[in-house]
Design an enzyme around this catalytic site. Structure first.
Site, short mmCIF file in Angstrom:
data_model
loop_
_atom_site.label_atom_id
_atom_site.label_comp_id
_atom_site.label_asym_id
_atom_site.label_seq_id
_atom_site.Cartn_x
_atom_site.Cartn_y
_atom_site.Cartn_z
N HIS A 111 149.95 112.41 54.58
CA HIS A 111 148.91 111.57 55.19
C HIS A 111 147.64 112.38 55.49
CE1 HIS A 111 147.12 108.45 57.68
NE2 HIS A 111 146.97 109.34 58.64
N LYS B 173 139.83 111.47 71.40
CA LYS B 173 140.58 110.24 71.11
C LYS B 173 140.77 109.42 72.38
CE LYS B 173 144.17 107.92 68.73
NZ LYS B 173 145.13 107.87 67.67
N HIS C 264 140.23 107.25 56.15
CA HIS C 264 141.53 106.60 56.01
C HIS C 264 141.53 105.49 54.95
CE1 HIS C 264 142.42 108.93 59.51
NE2 HIS C 264 143.62 108.42 59.65
N ARG D 13 161.22 93.18 75.24
CA ARG D 13 159.77 92.89 75.29
C ARG D 13 158.97 94.07 75.83
NH1 ARG D 13 161.44 87.66 77.28
NH2 ARG D 13 161.62 86.26 75.50
N ARG E 81 136.92 102.14 68.09
CA ARG E 81 138.17 102.80 67.66
C ARG E 81 138.26 102.88 66.14
NH1 ARG E 81 144.28 102.49 70.15
NH2 ARG E 81 145.15 103.98 68.65
N ASN F 81 139.19 105.82 61.87
CA ASN F 81 139.69 105.62 60.51
C ASN F 81 138.83 106.33 59.47
OD1 ASN F 81 141.80 103.95 61.38
ND2 ASN F 81 140.42 102.18 61.49
N GLU G 38 142.87 116.19 60.65
CA GLU G 38 142.60 115.21 61.72
C GLU G 38 141.79 115.86 62.85
OE1 GLU G 38 143.32 112.00 61.50
OE2 GLU G 38 145.02 111.78 60.13
N HIS H 122 144.19 105.96 52.36
CA HIS H 122 145.32 105.04 52.16
C HIS H 122 145.43 104.62 50.70
CE1 HIS H 122 145.78 103.72 56.65
NE2 HIS H 122 146.49 104.78 56.36
N LYS I 226 149.17 103.15 69.07
CA LYS I 226 149.44 102.43 67.82
C LYS I 226 150.85 102.80 67.38
CE LYS I 226 144.94 101.68 65.68
NZ LYS I 226 144.06 102.03 64.54
P1 NAD Z 1 156.07 113.55 60.07
O1 NAD Z 1 156.45 112.91 61.33
O2 NAD Z 1 156.72 113.10 58.82
O3 NAD Z 1 156.28 115.12 60.22
C1 NAD Z 1 155.98 115.93 59.13
C2 NAD Z 1 157.15 116.87 58.78
O4 NAD Z 1 157.18 117.92 59.72
C3 NAD Z 1 158.52 116.21 58.81
O5 NAD Z 1 159.28 116.73 57.76
C4 NAD Z 1 159.10 116.68 60.14
O6 NAD Z 1 160.49 116.74 60.12
C5 NAD Z 1 158.50 118.06 60.25
N1 NAD Z 1 158.32 118.57 61.61
C6 NAD Z 1 157.84 117.90 62.68
N2 NAD Z 1 157.66 118.74 63.70
C7 NAD Z 1 158.07 119.95 63.29
C8 NAD Z 1 158.10 121.23 63.90
N3 NAD Z 1 157.63 121.45 65.12
N4 NAD Z 1 158.59 122.27 63.17
C9 NAD Z 1 159.02 122.07 61.88
N5 NAD Z 1 158.97 120.90 61.25
C10 NAD Z 1 158.50 119.85 61.95
O7 NAD Z 1 154.50 113.43 59.78
P2 NAD Z 1 153.19 113.55 60.66
O8 NAD Z 1 152.18 114.16 59.77
O9 NAD Z 1 153.42 114.16 61.97
O10 NAD Z 1 152.81 112.02 60.90
C11 NAD Z 1 152.51 111.16 59.83
C12 NAD Z 1 152.77 109.77 60.28
O11 NAD Z 1 151.95 109.47 61.39
C13 NAD Z 1 152.45 108.71 59.24
O12 NAD Z 1 153.50 107.77 59.19
C14 NAD Z 1 151.18 108.05 59.75
O13 NAD Z 1 151.08 106.71 59.36
C15 NAD Z 1 151.36 108.19 61.22
N6 NAD Z 1 150.12 108.19 61.99
C16 NAD Z 1 150.06 107.35 63.05
C17 NAD Z 1 148.91 107.33 63.84
C18 NAD Z 1 148.86 106.47 65.06
O14 NAD Z 1 147.81 106.36 65.68
N7 NAD Z 1 149.97 105.90 65.47
C19 NAD Z 1 147.82 108.17 63.53
C20 NAD Z 1 147.93 109.01 62.44
C21 NAD Z 1 149.10 109.02 61.66
N1 GLY Z 2 144.67 106.97 64.15
C1 GLY Z 2 143.76 105.90 64.34
C2 GLY Z 2 143.87 105.26 65.67
O1 GLY Z 2 144.64 105.67 66.49
O2 GLY Z 2 143.16 104.32 65.91
#
Ligand code: NAD
Ligand code: GLY
Length: 368
Positions: free
Chosen positions: A267, A227, A249, A121, A242, A246, A185, A253, A143
């Site tokens: 993304h 943020k 987005h 939990r 918040r 988006n 971003e 999406h 998130k």
């Molecule tokens: P990712 O985690 O897939 O990383 C992108 C690529 O970069 C991957 O191939 C990874 O292996 C590589 N990588 C990571 N760090 C590296 C480094 N230092 N050197 C070399 N390669 C490296 O993608 P991302 O763009 O970081 O994140 C996208 C994800 O985040 C999506 O799933 C999206 O939905 C999510 N997201 C979440 C939030 C949130 O608030 N939680 C906000 C925005 C996006």
């Molecule tokens: N990336 C959108 C949020 O964190 O709300």
């Protein structure tokens, strides 16, 4: 070092931004690693580049690292990987007061954060974001989610990390395409509520992308500060503040869904095109001057980020794109709130947008 407090009621934490934080991981975790055993979730790419640094940083301080190395890519945010990761954490005997390390981009942060949210939990976790996108956005704010057959991020939880260490040195190994996707971003924060920061991006974006250390630290710290203020005000996205994060987005999406969430459109790349679509749609509704919308598109293009929907050469109609929006998790009693702009730095939430109008607009944009 920049230290940004995230003042969420009941669970405040800090985001630390500096080059070299991972190499000195244990002192930077400030007592949160309370046992010899440390669980680290990462992906194969990040492990290949940063595994030794973390391994040495932990062993030098008497810790025993336990790695879970997942495949890189969006497909890792899935039920089966989540279940296997939770089982692995249980086998390791992780307790609520322990802190699991999430080393990687948004995929690893979202998956590990969700695993931590449901383990017993809720156990602790520390975000070690290694992409620009994760440093300025996904690692902050709690998130967490996985994807399902029905869509992206549809199953998840709000679960705040205990600490975020954004090591700017990690950006040095990041492929240029990922850096650019994350930069979208960064620009987003300027467009939401900080016209001066957008102007800063226009002036300094090229230096940041070329590796300028000061520009990187300023941009990451400034974005995180933005943020942090938003999530402190509206942690659960209930007041609409918040939801401004988006921006781009909802359009983005739809593009990700149409392209099958594939590596063909990252993304951040979808968000970049989505922000331009949101700006142009705002201009079309007479909310902001057309020149402002084109200024945004021009800056992204100048940085090497695609901003034109037509360049994706999608074989679909505006209606088909708009139909993806019906599955958006922000859908509320039959209406979909859109983040639109009254100008650069003046985003607002509009709950009175007709999807028919959006689909007509998208049809025009698809045609170029
Ligand atoms: P990712 O985690 O897939 O990383 C992108 C690529 O970069 C991957 O191939 C990874 O292996 C590589 N990588 C990571 N760090 C590296 C480094 N230092 N050197 C070399 N390669 C490296 O993608 P991302 O763009 O970081 O994140 C996208 C994800 O985040 C999506 O799933 C999206 O939905 C999510 N997201 C979440 C939030 C949130 O608030 N939680 C906000 C925005 C996006
Ligand atoms: N990336 C959108 C949020 O964190 O709300």
């Amino acid at each position: 070092m920049a230290v940004i407090p995230v003042d969420i009621a009941g669970h405040p934490y800090e985001v630390r931004v500096e080059a070299g934080l991972l190499a000195e991981l244990v002192p930077n975790c400030r007592g949160l690693l309370r046992k010899r055993e440390v669980a680290i979730v990462t992906d194969a790419n990040v492990h290949a580049l940063w595994g030794e640094v973390i391994e040495a940083a932990l062993r030098d301080h008497g810790h025993e690292p336990h790695w879970r190395i997942l495949p890189a890519g969006e497909q890792t945010k899935a039920w089966d990987t989540l279940a296997a990761t939770v089982d692995w954490l249980l086998e390791l005997g992780i307790e609520r007061g322990d802190h699991v390390l999430a080393l990687g981009g948004g995929v690893i942060g979202d998956l590990t954060g969700f695993a931590a949210a449901i383990l017993k939990r809720g156990c602790g976790f520390i975000q070690l974001p290694t992409t620009l996108l994760a440093q300025v956005d996904s690692s902050v704010g709690g998130k967490t989610a996985i994807n399902t057959a029905a869509g992206k991020n549809l199953v998840g939880a709000f679960h705040q990390p205990a600490l975020v260490l954004a090591d700017l040195a990690a950006l040095d190994t990041l492929p240029q395409r990922e850096l650019l996707a994350g930069y979208a971003e960064v620009v987003k924060y300027g467009l939401i509520g900080d016209a001066d920061f957008f102007a800063w991006c226009e002036e300094n974006g090229a230096a940041l992308l070329a590796g300028d250390a000061r520009a990187r630290e300023y941009a990451v710290a400034h974005s995180v500060g933005h943020k942090a203020r938003i999530v402190a005000e509206d942690e659960r996205e209930t007041t609409g503040v918040r939801a401004l994060l988006n921006l781009g987005h909802t359009f983005g999406h739809a593009l990700e869904a149409e392209t099958g969430y594939s590596s063909g459109l990252l993304h951040g790349e979808a968000v970049a095109i989505g922000m331009v679509l949101a700006a142009r749609y705002s201009a079309r509704r007479g909310l902001m001057p057309k020149v402002s919308a084109e200024r945004i598109a021009r800056h992204l293009e100048a940085m090497g980020i695609r901003s034109e929907l037509s360049t994706l050469q999608l074989d679909c109609s505006g209606e088909a794109l708009a139909a993806h929006m019906l599955h958006d998790k922000k859908m509320d009693a039959g209406t979909l709130p859109f983040v639109l702009m009254k100008g650069v730095g003046q985003a607002y939430l509009d709950k009175n947008i007709s999807l028919d109008d959006v689909s007509q607009f998208l049809g025009e944009e698809l045609a170029g």
